[in-house]
Design a protein around this motif. Structure first.
Motif, short mmCIF file in Angstrom:
data_model
loop_
_atom_site.label_atom_id
_atom_site.label_comp_id
_atom_site.label_asym_id
_atom_site.label_seq_id
_atom_site.Cartn_x
_atom_site.Cartn_y
_atom_site.Cartn_z
N ARG A 65 0.83 -1.20 0.00
CA ARG A 65 0.00 0.00 0.00
C ARG A 65 0.87 1.26 0.00
O ARG A 65 0.59 2.21 -0.75
CB ARG A 65 -0.91 -0.02 1.23
CG ARG A 65 -2.00 1.02 1.22
CD ARG A 65 -2.99 0.81 2.37
NE ARG A 65 -3.72 -0.44 2.23
CZ ARG A 65 -3.52 -1.51 3.00
NH1 ARG A 65 -2.64 -1.51 3.97
NH2 ARG A 65 -4.22 -2.62 2.79
N CYS A 68 2.45 1.62 -3.40
CA CYS A 68 1.41 1.95 -4.38
C CYS A 68 1.08 3.44 -4.32
O CYS A 68 0.86 4.08 -5.35
CB CYS A 68 0.17 1.11 -4.11
SG CYS A 68 -1.20 1.42 -5.25
N THR A 70 2.90 5.87 -3.93
CA THR A 70 3.90 6.71 -4.60
C THR A 70 3.78 6.68 -6.12
O THR A 70 4.44 7.46 -6.79
CB THR A 70 5.33 6.28 -4.20
OG1 THR A 70 5.59 4.97 -4.72
CG2 THR A 70 5.51 6.31 -2.69
N LEU A 71 2.94 5.78 -6.64
CA LEU A 71 2.78 5.66 -8.10
C LEU A 71 1.84 6.74 -8.62
O LEU A 71 0.92 7.17 -7.90
CB LEU A 71 2.22 4.28 -8.46
CG LEU A 71 3.10 3.08 -8.13
CD1 LEU A 71 2.32 1.79 -8.35
CD2 LEU A 71 4.37 3.09 -8.94
N ARG A 73 -1.31 8.40 -10.32
CA ARG A 73 -2.72 7.96 -10.28
C ARG A 73 -3.15 7.23 -11.54
O ARG A 73 -3.98 6.35 -11.50
CB ARG A 73 -3.63 9.15 -10.04
CG ARG A 73 -3.47 9.72 -8.67
CD ARG A 73 -4.83 9.82 -8.01
NE ARG A 73 -4.66 10.33 -6.65
CZ ARG A 73 -4.77 9.56 -5.58
NH1 ARG A 73 -5.03 8.30 -5.71
NH2 ARG A 73 -4.62 10.07 -4.38
N SER A 75 -1.30 5.34 -13.45
CA SER A 75 -0.38 4.24 -13.73
C SER A 75 -1.12 2.90 -13.80
O SER A 75 -1.96 2.60 -12.94
CB SER A 75 0.68 4.19 -12.61
OG SER A 75 1.36 2.97 -12.60
N ARG A 78 -0.32 0.93 -10.74
CA ARG A 78 -1.11 1.31 -9.58
C ARG A 78 -2.49 0.65 -9.63
O ARG A 78 -2.98 0.14 -8.62
CB ARG A 78 -1.25 2.82 -9.49
CG ARG A 78 -2.00 3.26 -8.24
CD ARG A 78 -2.05 4.77 -8.12
NE ARG A 78 -2.70 5.14 -6.88
CZ ARG A 78 -2.30 6.09 -6.09
NH1 ARG A 78 -1.24 6.81 -6.39
NH2 ARG A 78 -2.96 6.37 -4.99
N THR A 81 -2.15 -2.95 -8.75
CA THR A 81 -1.82 -3.08 -7.33
C THR A 81 -3.05 -2.83 -6.47
O THR A 81 -3.27 -3.53 -5.47
CB THR A 81 -0.68 -2.11 -6.96
OG1 THR A 81 0.45 -2.43 -7.77
CG2 THR A 81 -0.30 -2.22 -5.50
N GLU A 82 -3.87 -1.87 -6.84
CA GLU A 82 -5.09 -1.60 -6.08
C GLU A 82 -6.06 -2.77 -6.14
O GLU A 82 -6.77 -3.04 -5.17
CB GLU A 82 -5.73 -0.30 -6.56
CG GLU A 82 -4.93 0.92 -6.12
CD GLU A 82 -5.42 2.23 -6.70
OE1 GLU A 82 -6.22 2.21 -7.68
OE2 GLU A 82 -4.99 3.28 -6.19
N LEU A 120 6.55 -4.09 -7.79
CA LEU A 120 6.67 -2.67 -7.45
C LEU A 120 8.14 -2.29 -7.25
O LEU A 120 8.58 -1.24 -7.69
CB LEU A 120 5.85 -2.33 -6.21
CG LEU A 120 4.33 -2.36 -6.38
CD1 LEU A 120 3.65 -2.29 -5.03
CD2 LEU A 120 3.88 -1.22 -7.28
#
Length: 128
Positions: A65, A68, A70-71, A73, A75, A78, A81-82, A120
């Motif tokens: 989290r 994520c 730092t990626l 929006r 991406s 991201r 990962t979400e 990541l």
């Protein structure tokens, strides 16, 4: 199964403790190797394994989290990962059961979180 909640509203403990990956990945490997008739473990053994895997999955999810966040929006990394984090949150919100099936689901979750964490890390820009 009794659950105890640690009061850490700022997430300081998660940030201060480096993850010790190897023992948990060894446990994941052993749990996922179980096949055929249920292994002969006592319910309390399954309970302890479930608690270990649940706690570690939460810690790894915290690392995922933070990375994520730092990626950018927009991406693709991201977004993927979400999705993984959403699934982790859903699974970790359920009370762990002292069964082979539950323990194996938790082991797969830990493995998936580490895979995402590694992706990541490999996608992170290298600092000079």
């Amino acid at each position: 199964m009794d659950q105890h909640i640690l009061y850490d509203p700022n997430g300081l403990l998660e940030q201060a403790l480096p993850l010790d990956r190897e023992p948990y990945l060894s446990l994941v490997k052993a749990v996922l190797a179980w096949s055929g008739p249920e292994p002969v473990l006592q319910p309390r053994d399954y309970e302890q394994i479930a608690l270990q895997l649940t706690g570690h999955a939460r810690a790894v999810a915290g690392d995922v989290r933070r990375r994520c966040a730092t990626l950018p929006r927009d991406s693709e990394m991201r977004a993927l990962t979400e999705v993984v984090l959403g699934e982790a949150e859903r699974r970790l919100s359920a009370r762990p059961q002292a069964t082979v099936v539950c323990v194996q689901h938790l082991a797969r979750l830990v493995r998936a979180l580490y895979e995402r964490l590694d992706r990541l890390d490999s996608a992170a820009p290298v600092s000079s």
